[in-house]
Design a protein around this motif. Structure first.
Motif, PDB file in Angstrom:
ATOM      1  N   PRO A  15      -7.940   4.267 -79.521  1.00  0.00           N
ATOM      2  CA  PRO A  15      -8.811   4.216 -78.341  1.00  0.00           C
ATOM      3  C   PRO A  15      -9.381   5.604 -78.046  1.00  0.00           C
ATOM      4  O   PRO A  15      -8.641   6.590 -77.978  1.00  0.00           O
ATOM      5  N   ASP A  16     -10.695   5.666 -77.888  1.00  0.00           N
ATOM      6  CA  ASP A  16     -11.345   6.953 -77.665  1.00  0.00           C
ATOM      7  C   ASP A  16     -12.116   6.975 -76.349  1.00  0.00           C
ATOM      8  O   ASP A  16     -13.083   7.713 -76.198  1.00  0.00           O
ATOM      9  N   MET A  17     -11.682   6.154 -75.396  1.00  0.00           N
ATOM     10  CA  MET A  17     -12.269   6.136 -74.062  1.00  0.00           C
ATOM     11  C   MET A  17     -11.147   6.276 -73.044  1.00  0.00           C
ATOM     12  O   MET A  17     -10.032   5.774 -73.244  1.00  0.00           O
ATOM     13  N   ALA A  18     -11.421   6.949 -71.948  1.00  0.00           N
ATOM     14  CA  ALA A  18     -10.381   7.270 -70.972  1.00  0.00           C
ATOM     15  C   ALA A  18      -9.746   6.043 -70.320  1.00  0.00           C
ATOM     16  O   ALA A  18      -8.512   5.969 -70.207  1.00  0.00           O
ATOM     17  N   PRO A  19     -10.508   5.044 -69.858  1.00  0.00           N
ATOM     18  CA  PRO A  19      -9.857   3.903 -69.191  1.00  0.00           C
ATOM     19  C   PRO A  19      -8.879   3.146 -70.081  1.00  0.00           C
ATOM     20  O   PRO A  19      -7.762   2.843 -69.635  1.00  0.00           O
ATOM     21  N   PRO A  20      -9.223   2.828 -71.345  1.00  0.00           N
ATOM     22  CA  PRO A  20      -8.225   2.163 -72.190  1.00  0.00           C
ATOM     23  C   PRO A  20      -6.994   3.040 -72.449  1.00  0.00           C
ATOM     24  O   PRO A  20      -5.869   2.527 -72.534  1.00  0.00           O
ATOM     25  N   GLN A  21      -7.205   4.339 -72.571  1.00  0.00           N
ATOM     26  CA  GLN A  21      -6.069   5.240 -72.739  1.00  0.00           C
ATOM     27  C   GLN A  21      -5.168   5.197 -71.501  1.00  0.00           C
ATOM     28  O   GLN A  21      -3.939   5.227 -71.601  1.00  0.00           O
ATOM     29  N   ARG A  22      -5.806   5.114 -70.339  1.00  0.00           N
ATOM     30  CA  ARG A  22      -5.050   5.019 -69.088  1.00  0.00           C
ATOM     31  C   ARG A  22      -4.273   3.710 -69.027  1.00  0.00           C
ATOM     32  O   ARG A  22      -3.136   3.675 -68.541  1.00  0.00           O
ATOM     33  N   LEU A  23      -4.850   2.623 -69.536  1.00  0.00           N
ATOM     34  CA  LEU A  23      -4.144   1.346 -69.568  1.00  0.00           C
ATOM     35  C   LEU A  23      -2.873   1.442 -70.406  1.00  0.00           C
ATOM     36  O   LEU A  23      -1.822   0.899 -70.029  1.00  0.00           O
ATOM     37  N   LEU A  24      -2.949   2.135 -71.531  1.00  0.00           N
ATOM     38  CA  LEU A  24      -1.757   2.322 -72.362  1.00  0.00           C
ATOM     39  C   LEU A  24      -0.701   3.140 -71.627  1.00  0.00           C
ATOM     40  O   LEU A  24       0.503   2.860 -71.719  1.00  0.00           O
ATOM     41  N   SER A  25      -1.148   4.138 -70.890  1.00  0.00           N
ATOM     42  CA  SER A  25      -0.219   4.966 -70.123  1.00  0.00           C
ATOM     43  C   SER A  25       0.470   4.148 -69.025  1.00  0.00           C
ATOM     44  O   SER A  25       1.682   4.269 -68.800  1.00  0.00           O
ATOM     45  N   LEU A  26      -0.304   3.296 -68.351  1.00  0.00           N
ATOM     46  CA  LEU A  26       0.276   2.459 -67.301  1.00  0.00           C
ATOM     47  C   LEU A  26       1.223   1.419 -67.877  1.00  0.00           C
ATOM     48  O   LEU A  26       2.236   1.077 -67.245  1.00  0.00           O
ATOM     49  N   LEU A  27       0.911   0.921 -69.066  1.00  0.00           N
ATOM     50  CA  LEU A  27       1.840   0.006 -69.727  1.00  0.00           C
ATOM     51  C   LEU A  27       3.166   0.696 -69.984  1.00  0.00           C
ATOM     52  O   LEU A  27       4.238   0.118 -69.757  1.00  0.00           O
ATOM     53  N   HIS A  28       3.104   1.931 -70.432  1.00  0.00           N
ATOM     54  CA  HIS A  28       4.335   2.699 -70.648  1.00  0.00           C
ATOM     55  C   HIS A  28       5.091   2.886 -69.336  1.00  0.00           C
ATOM     56  O   HIS A  28       6.327   2.795 -69.293  1.00  0.00           O
ATOM     57  N   ASP A  29       4.343   3.128 -68.246  1.00  0.00           N
ATOM     58  CA  ASP A  29       4.990   3.265 -66.935  1.00  0.00           C
ATOM     59  C   ASP A  29       5.732   1.981 -66.572  1.00  0.00           C
ATOM     60  O   ASP A  29       6.852   2.029 -66.045  1.00  0.00           O
ATOM     61  N   TRP A  30       5.090   0.834 -66.841  1.00  0.00           N
ATOM     62  CA  TRP A  30       5.751  -0.437 -66.531  1.00  0.00           C
ATOM     63  C   TRP A  30       7.011  -0.603 -67.389  1.00  0.00           C
ATOM     64  O   TRP A  30       8.055  -1.044 -66.888  1.00  0.00           O
ATOM     65  N   GLU A  31       6.916  -0.258 -68.652  1.00  0.00           N
ATOM     66  CA  GLU A  31       8.045  -0.445 -69.561  1.00  0.00           C
ATOM     67  C   GLU A  31       9.237   0.429 -69.198  1.00  0.00           C
ATOM     68  O   GLU A  31      10.386   0.059 -69.453  1.00  0.00           O
ATOM     69  N   THR A  32       8.988   1.566 -68.608  1.00  0.00           N
ATOM     70  CA  THR A  32      10.074   2.494 -68.273  1.00  0.00           C
ATOM     71  C   THR A  32      10.443   2.460 -66.793  1.00  0.00           C
ATOM     72  O   THR A  32      11.306   3.220 -66.355  1.00  0.00           O
ATOM     73  N   ALA A  33       9.795   1.577 -66.025  1.00  0.00           N
ATOM     74  CA  ALA A  33      10.062   1.501 -64.588  1.00  0.00           C
ATOM     75  C   ALA A  33      11.503   1.058 -64.334  1.00  0.00           C
ATOM     76  O   ALA A  33      12.054   0.235 -65.063  1.00  0.00           O
ATOM     77  N   GLU A  34      12.076   1.591 -63.282  1.00  0.00           N
ATOM     78  CA  GLU A  34      13.453   1.269 -62.936  1.00  0.00           C
ATOM     79  C   GLU A  34      13.561   0.102 -61.959  1.00  0.00           C
ATOM     80  O   GLU A  34      14.628  -0.476 -61.800  1.00  0.00           O
ATOM     81  N   ASP A  35      12.477  -0.252 -61.284  1.00  0.00           N
ATOM     82  CA  ASP A  35      12.546  -1.340 -60.304  1.00  0.00           C
ATOM     83  C   ASP A  35      11.220  -2.086 -60.241  1.00  0.00           C
ATOM     84  O   ASP A  35      10.207  -1.664 -60.810  1.00  0.00           O
ATOM     85  N   ASP A  36      11.229  -3.198 -59.514  1.00  0.00           N
ATOM     86  CA  ASP A  36      10.049  -4.054 -59.432  1.00  0.00           C
ATOM     87  C   ASP A  36       8.901  -3.398 -58.679  1.00  0.00           C
ATOM     88  O   ASP A  36       7.735  -3.709 -58.934  1.00  0.00           O
ATOM     89  N   THR A  37       9.207  -2.505 -57.756  1.00  0.00           N
ATOM     90  CA  THR A  37       8.140  -1.831 -57.014  1.00  0.00           C
ATOM     91  C   THR A  37       7.266  -1.016 -57.946  1.00  0.00           C
ATOM     92  O   THR A  37       6.026  -1.075 -57.884  1.00  0.00           O
ATOM     93  N   ASP A  38       7.894  -0.268 -58.839  1.00  0.00           N
ATOM     94  CA  ASP A  38       7.132   0.539 -59.792  1.00  0.00           C
ATOM     95  C   ASP A  38       6.399  -0.347 -60.795  1.00  0.00           C
ATOM     96  O   ASP A  38       5.273  -0.026 -61.212  1.00  0.00           O
ATOM     97  N   ARG A  39       7.010  -1.458 -61.188  1.00  0.00           N
ATOM     98  CA  ARG A  39       6.329  -2.368 -62.115  1.00  0.00           C
ATOM     99  C   ARG A  39       5.095  -2.979 -61.450  1.00  0.00           C
ATOM    100  O   ARG A  39       4.039  -3.100 -62.078  1.00  0.00           O
TER     101      ARG A  39
END
Length: 649
Positions: free
Chosen positions: A559-583
């Motif tokens: 991916p060479d565009m900022a929004p799709p890159q951000r989506l991947l970053s947010l997916l990682h945030d969801w995967e590493t979240a400790e609780d439902d609020t962060d997910r």
């Protein structure tokens, strides 16, 4: 009544006449756990009486899954009968795996995960998952189903480069690392990661599950590590394939369901060899579910699946030739189905909700090979303009009698993440603003017919390719053709075969395509948002980015565009979240990006799905949701619990 061979243990001669009795004598079953007095199936009674098949008390796991139908508000049923249904392609006999919905863990009707094939599971911090099997559980062939079947898949298939060149499936990777997998005893399997893998169980519950186990006793005869080389070479030659690996993969098709000799854990086993117009599936004598009165499920003995032309599904349903049918039917078929009810069709037409995020969605291909079109379609102003110029209210009125919900592609109201603002985002009918955005994108020059000119001098003729399977799609595109023409964009519709369409999209040939919206329009906190990020080529707006993710960078494009890159970053945030609020926070931010960027141009959602149900068929819910994910269409409502009132065909 036809009775298939029970062994399904394919020998090199591949004879279906191999001895059932011999297989039965090798069984080492114990009695089922104390509980109800189990009722023998009349379908298999002859085989039991002949000594070819153990009695039901010995065929069930020691701890079967006992279904309390009364607690579910359903009726106890009778065994027997043949259910008729239809599909439109021979490959879609795989729907029996979808509808059967026997999974290690599965969703309940309120979308909560629960053990199914598994006796239980333990989740420690989304890092360590202990899967406990039902002791005494057996494949449809009578072979024991144990941790050895998981070990065979993990060591001899998933990690064998000849059988799995890309390695284990990507859902098992966490931050690039695979799990540690162990098999402490025959009923225990452990998957463990250093980092959380919160979607692991959800993946096991999918409509198309990953099948992290295999019938090893059957498949080892096609594996070079377990079979005599000369015998295996003869098999390769007989099957007309190039290698033992190709042979193994040919017969190892748990989802396709077209190898009638491959043992299964599903409620019905394939009893038809080769490609036929009608395929028959018969009850699995070793199926693990039983009702609380001791009757082994499924209630229905036989399912007959007929392959018909797509245009005939409604007509044949109207004539009363289907006992249960939704696939191949659309909203436009409701009038003819209602007429069939009144004309003695002996069925009712239920109207279920739909679970896809959008009934119709257009996907501009941001990865198209054509450099000019790639630059144009990657301009968010162009995608927003295309969306704003669509008269969704007219489509709803003309095609859905105002019963659907116009709007952009987002989650449905039943999801906790639904926000009406996102449904309205760039979805109002505003040709004036659409023209302004296209002008701002530099597409100001027009020809004598008012069609805009691309930077290289070509007319702005946007070819939208469809699978040609749904008339309402083509009808909607006819309306959109006029809408887009008014803002200087010529829509060219091109119907194709579904497989050809997808291959063209994946290769970067297609400009834009039409499909449903996200399969899962009903996400919960525990639902992975991976399908909102560029992780899979099947999201038709970014196939090359999805390929790159799926192959760990060996193919496709990063991916060479900022929004799709951000989506991947947010997916990682969801995967590493400790609780439902962060997910939930990650989910909402990803949905907002999609609403702003218009990667999929949603047209309409929540159009009712007609479901034809025989007047004799019971336990089919009148109100439900027709969804691929989560839900597996009929699967979440457990068709093994459906039954005919009289128990007859």
């Amino acid at each position: 009544m036809f009775k298939p061979s029970l062994t399904q243990a394919r020998k090199f001669a591949r004879s279906l006449a191999c001895s059932v009795a011999a297989a039965a004598l090798t069984l080492t079953t114990g009695a089922a756990a104390a509980g109800p007095s189990f009722v023998e199936s009349s379908f298999w009674q002859t085989e039991v009486d002949a000594g070819h098949l153990p009695p039901v008390s010995e065929r069930l796991p020691h701890i079967p899954l006992i279904v309390d139908l009364a607690a579910k508000g359903r009726s106890f049923g009778h065994q027997g009968g043949t259910l008729n249904t239809m599909v439109t392609r021979s490959k879609d006999i795989r729907q029996m795996v979808v509808y059967g919905y026997a999974r290690l863990v599965g969703y309940s009707e309120d979308y909560q995960l629960q053990p199914d094939i598994l006796h239980s599971f333990e989740n420690v911090g989304n890092r360590r998952f202990t899967l406990r099997l039902r002791p005494g559980h057996r494949w449809s062939s009578g072979d024991p189903f144990t941790s050895a079947d998981f070990e065979y898949w993990w060591k001899d298939i998933a990690n064998n480069p000849l059988l799995s060149p890309a390695g284990p499936p990507d859902f098992l990777y966490v931050d690039g690392s695979l799990p540690r997998v162990s098999f402490p005893d025959e009923t225990t399997v452990i998957y463990e990661w250093d980092q959380p893998n919160p979607q692991f169980l959800q993946n096991l519950a999918q409509a198309r599950p990953p099948f992290i186990y295999r019938p090893s006793a059957y498949l080892k005869q096609f594996h070079a590590d377990y079979t005599d080389a000369n015998s295996l070479a003869a098999e390769v030659d007989y099957a007309r394939v190039k290698s033992w690996a190709a042979l193994h993969n040919k017969y190892d098709n748990m989802y396709k369901y077209d190898n009638h000799e491959l043992p299964t854990l599903q409620p019905w086993i394939n009893a038809t060899a080769g490609k036929r117009i009608r395929h028959q599936f018969v009850r699995n004598p070793y199926y693990h579910r039983v009702d609380s009165k001791g009757v082994q499920l499924p209630y229905i003995d036989t399912v007959e699946m007929e392959i018909v032309a797509g245009g005939l599904v409604a007509a044949k349903s109207n004539a009363g030739q289907a006992d249960l049918q939704a696939r191949g039917l659309g909203f436009r078929d409701i009038p003819i189905l209602r007429k069939g009810e009144k004309d003695g069709g002996n069925y009712q037409t239920y109207l279920w909700g739909t679970g896809a995020a959008s009934q119709i969605a257009i996907y501009p291909n941001l990865n198209i090979k054509d450099p000019v079109w790639r630059r144009v379609l990657r301009d968010v102003r162009v995608r927003r303009a295309l969306s704003l110029s669509i008269n969704r209210a007219a489509i709803n009125r003309a095609l859905y009698f105002k019963l659907a919900k116009p709007g952009a592609m987002t989650v449905l109201e039943q999801s906790p993440f639904f926000d009406p603002v996102l449904r309205e985002s760039w979805a109002s009918f505003d040709p004036e603003l659409a023209n302004q955005l296209l002008d701002e994108a530099g597409l100001t020059e027009k020809d004598g017919y008012g069609i805009r000119i691309l930077p290289d001098g070509r007319r702005m003729e946007l070819v939208v390719e469809t699978a040609g399977e749904r008339q309402e799609v083509e009808n909607a595109l006819q309306i959109i053709t006029d809408d887009w023409n008014d803002v200087g964009v010529k829509l060219v519709m091109r119907p194709l075969d579904r497989d050809i369409l997808r291959n063209r999209v994946f290769s970067g040939t297609t400009m834009a395509s039409v499909w449903y919206g996200w399969d899962n329009g009903l996400p919960q906190n525990h639902t992975s948002p991976a399908y909102l990020a560029p992780t899979d080529q099947v999201f038709l707006a970014w196939p090359k980015w999805g390929q790159y993710y799926q192959t760990n960078g060996t193919s496709g494009e990063a991916p060479d565009m900022a929004p799709p890159q951000r989506l991947l970053s947010l997916l990682h945030d969801w995967e590493t979240a400790e609780d439902d609020t962060d997910r939930a926070t990650a989910w909402r931010q990803m949905l907002k990006i999609h609403a702003e960027q218009v990667y999929g141009i949603g047209i309409i959602s929540a159009a009712p799905q007609p479901v034809v149900v025989s007047n004799r068929l019971r336990n089919v819910p009148k109100r439900a949701i027709w969804a691929w994910e989560p839900g597996a269409h009929f699967g979440i409502y457990r068709p093994d619990e459906f039954f005919f009132q009289d128990g007859e065909s």
